[in-house]
Design a protein around this motif. Sequence first.
Motif, PDB file in Angstrom:
ATOM      1  N   LEU A  97     -22.328  -4.023  -9.126  1.00 43.82           N
ATOM      2  CA  LEU A  97     -22.742  -3.155  -9.887  1.00 43.82           C
ATOM      3  C   LEU A  97     -22.660  -2.829 -10.832  1.00 43.82           C
ATOM      4  CD1 LEU A  97     -23.229  -0.192  -8.492  1.00 43.82           C
ATOM      5  CD2 LEU A  97     -20.786   0.684  -9.159  1.00 43.82           C
ATOM      6  N   ALA A  98     -21.752  -3.392 -11.738  1.00 42.65           N
ATOM      7  CA  ALA A  98     -21.785  -3.591 -13.489  1.00 42.65           C
ATOM      8  C   ALA A  98     -23.157  -4.062 -13.282  1.00 42.65           C
ATOM      9  CB  ALA A  98     -20.299  -4.030 -13.813  1.00 42.65           C
ATOM     10  N   GLN A  99     -23.748  -5.422 -13.456  1.00 49.75           N
ATOM     11  CA  GLN A  99     -24.730  -5.861 -13.912  1.00 49.75           C
ATOM     12  C   GLN A  99     -25.899  -5.355 -13.101  1.00 49.75           C
ATOM     13  OE1 GLN A  99     -25.094  -9.096 -15.608  1.00 49.75           O
ATOM     14  NE2 GLN A  99     -26.575  -9.201 -15.292  1.00 49.75           N
ATOM     15  N   ILE A 118     -30.305  -2.181 -15.000  1.00 49.88           N
ATOM     16  CA  ILE A 118     -30.990  -0.881 -15.785  1.00 49.88           C
ATOM     17  C   ILE A 118     -31.231  -0.536 -17.138  1.00 49.88           C
ATOM     18  CG2 ILE A 118     -30.995   1.464 -15.089  1.00 49.88           C
ATOM     19  CD1 ILE A 118     -29.877   0.768 -12.204  1.00 49.88           C
ATOM     20  N   GLN A 119     -30.140  -0.679 -17.908  1.00 52.49           N
ATOM     21  CA  GLN A 119     -30.052  -0.149 -19.151  1.00 52.49           C
ATOM     22  C   GLN A 119     -31.209  -1.047 -19.930  1.00 52.49           C
ATOM     23  OE1 GLN A 119     -26.020  -0.774 -20.018  1.00 52.49           O
ATOM     24  NE2 GLN A 119     -25.060   1.211 -19.572  1.00 52.49           N
ATOM     25  N   LYS A 155     -33.835  -2.388 -19.137  1.00 51.80           N
ATOM     26  CA  LYS A 155     -34.755  -2.356 -18.457  1.00 51.80           C
ATOM     27  C   LYS A 155     -35.541  -1.290 -19.233  1.00 51.80           C
ATOM     28  CE  LYS A 155     -35.772  -2.707 -13.990  1.00 51.80           C
ATOM     29  NZ  LYS A 155     -36.025  -2.586 -12.695  1.00 51.80           N
ATOM     30  N   ILE A 156     -34.573   0.326 -18.985  1.00 48.00           N
ATOM     31  CA  ILE A 156     -34.813   1.271 -19.993  1.00 48.00           C
ATOM     32  C   ILE A 156     -35.120   0.750 -21.222  1.00 48.00           C
ATOM     33  CG2 ILE A 156     -34.128   3.832 -20.653  1.00 48.00           C
ATOM     34  CD1 ILE A 156     -33.084   3.717 -17.732  1.00 48.00           C
ATOM     35  N   ARG A 157     -34.581   0.229 -21.809  1.00 46.40           N
ATOM     36  CA  ARG A 157     -35.010   0.069 -22.835  1.00 46.40           C
ATOM     37  C   ARG A 157     -36.422  -0.586 -23.530  1.00 46.40           C
ATOM     38  NH1 ARG A 157     -28.857  -0.846 -23.975  1.00 46.40           N
ATOM     39  NH2 ARG A 157     -29.610  -3.046 -22.989  1.00 46.40           N
ATOM     40  N   GLN A 158     -36.594  -1.346 -22.279  1.00 46.38           N
ATOM     41  CA  GLN A 158     -37.977  -2.471 -22.313  1.00 46.38           C
ATOM     42  C   GLN A 158     -38.696  -1.445 -21.977  1.00 46.38           C
ATOM     43  OE1 GLN A 158     -37.333  -5.481 -19.863  1.00 46.38           O
ATOM     44  NE2 GLN A 158     -36.278  -6.961 -20.638  1.00 46.38           N
ATOM     45  N   MET A 159     -38.666  -0.777 -21.193  1.00 53.61           N
ATOM     46  CA  MET A 159     -39.415   0.121 -20.847  1.00 53.61           C
ATOM     47  C   MET A 159     -39.590   1.676 -22.188  1.00 53.61           C
ATOM     48  SD  MET A 159     -42.197   1.641 -19.116  1.00 53.61           S
ATOM     49  CE  MET A 159     -41.935   0.764 -17.475  1.00 53.61           C
ATOM     50  N   ARG A 160     -39.108   1.700 -23.026  1.00 55.24           N
ATOM     51  CA  ARG A 160     -38.826   2.613 -24.535  1.00 55.24           C
ATOM     52  C   ARG A 160     -39.947   1.553 -25.139  1.00 55.24           C
ATOM     53  NH1 ARG A 160     -33.512   2.961 -26.711  1.00 55.24           N
ATOM     54  NH2 ARG A 160     -34.456   0.573 -27.729  1.00 55.24           N
TER      55      ARG A 160
END
Length: 576
Positions: A161-163, A168-169, A171-176
């Motif tokens: 879960l922590a991983q 996700i974080q 991935k979001i930064r990459q998407m940003r």
Amino acid sequence: MAESGSKIEEDDEVPGRVKEHLCQPCLSKDKQTVADKFCSTCNEFQCNDCSNVHNVLAILKNHKLVGVKEADVASISFETKALDLCDEHQRSLEFFCEDEKKLCCSKCAIVNHRKCHSVVEIEKIAEKITSPISTLGEKLKEAKEAAESVARQICSSKDQLAQDIKEIQVKIRQMRDEVMNMFVDLEDSVNKRAEIMQKETLRYLTKKQTQNEKHLADVTKCLETIENIFKNGTPVQKYIAERKMESKVNALCRNIKEECQRLENVNISFQFDDTIKLPPLPVNEYVPGQLQFKFHHQGEVNSVNMMMKLTPVSAIILKKSENDTDLPLYTGIDFLPDGRLVAVDNTNKKCLVYNDKLEKEGSYQLSYIPLSVVVVSEEEIAITQGVGYNIEFLHVSKCNEITPRRTYKVNTIYYCICLKDDRHFVVGTCGKPRPVRIVSLTGEESDFGVNFPNKSYPVDTSDSTYIKSSDKVVITDKVEHTVYIYDIKTDTRVVVKDDQIQEPCGVAVGPSDTILVCSSKTKTVVQISQRGQILSSYKIDMDYLYKLCVSRDKSFFVVTSNCVENSKMQKFKIST
């Protein structure tokens, strides 16, 4: 037996001191009495008063009593943690009541089980039965291993879960970053296109400006000539000049008037689309917006209205014909390229052809129960079967004659079918965990690379279609009153739930690639955008709306009903 009766423990031995034990029955009465006897059967130290009960009760006469000094302390030193004591009387458990399946001490046997028929000494039972301790131990070991496995799984789940959250974080930064880079590319791309348009427009405006300057110079020159003649010339000169310059002045005025009529305001703007397609699509393949360059006289340019309007064209009641066994049920309909309609009658095993006025032009008796139909080409259709895993291709001539061509074997029953491209179908499955699949025109089956929920749809609980322009699959769920729009490229979905959508059945791609859904319970055809927005809803004078199809040019659609009585088929003209 627990050593709670020992007054002096072995570790506390002192030379010259005599070890004493307390009477355990007395201890249960909160009374401390030095023990005189030890009953190996009761496994208790007892005083003389308490041990006399062995002489009174016949059931206890076989017990072995010895003096405290003669007792084998080693045999009673095992710590049982009070397992051998009665929970109620804190006495040693000696008997087993086979009637009530209970362990009991001597007091329990006398007080609570005197009326039972079979109260047996545990010692006698234990001699005959192999000890189950090893079996219990194995069970406990297995339980321990299982509990440890659960503990490891929980820890692993926590770590995972922590991983996952970290991923996700990331991935979001990459998407940003990708989005930011996309907009940088977008800015460069649009600026380049705008500069090209600007240069082309400047050349056009410069040419118009040069023409206008020439007209202005000609007008100024003519005006000077006329003013000079009329000021200094003779009447004859004035008359000649008027006659001679009249045509030139008229031509100049006409040219300038035309220029005024063609006068335009020029602007350039950029409008984003409603849906922005994100990477991995490169910006040079798709710009998330439209660069608009317009000449207009007055007012603003309106955007395209995606909402449709329906106009009834024709309607028929589906009646039972002479050679029909039951009332017709059209489980599949589709438009031929020339505007004719093909339909399959599930109850009577037929394929039918209708003209543009919904007049029956042809009929063909099938040997199987048809489920759905799709037009493959100008004169070819494909039908899925309800019994036997087959897809059959038939030829439909211009004269409305239907003849079989070929049949392909497949691995499951496909309840609905539509075209994906020139070589493949998209088919809806029955009772399978993957609700839609891909089948080639030669019968080869494959799956979409999408994580569909592990849910199967029984017959008549779902329908599906495919949007070619955006590579999306649409699935209706009649039970859940829901429409799902799956984006194949991004492996995402839009869930559409609305009070206007109740028991959705048939679905098709409508004008501007919007989605048309039959809402059976509300008797409406609902128009939905690919983003899941309800665009419009139209009440249809039919009970139990069932299937619908849209013509190739998106100008007409036909809807059928699934009604025991008064089943209909209606055709509407679509306008926007």
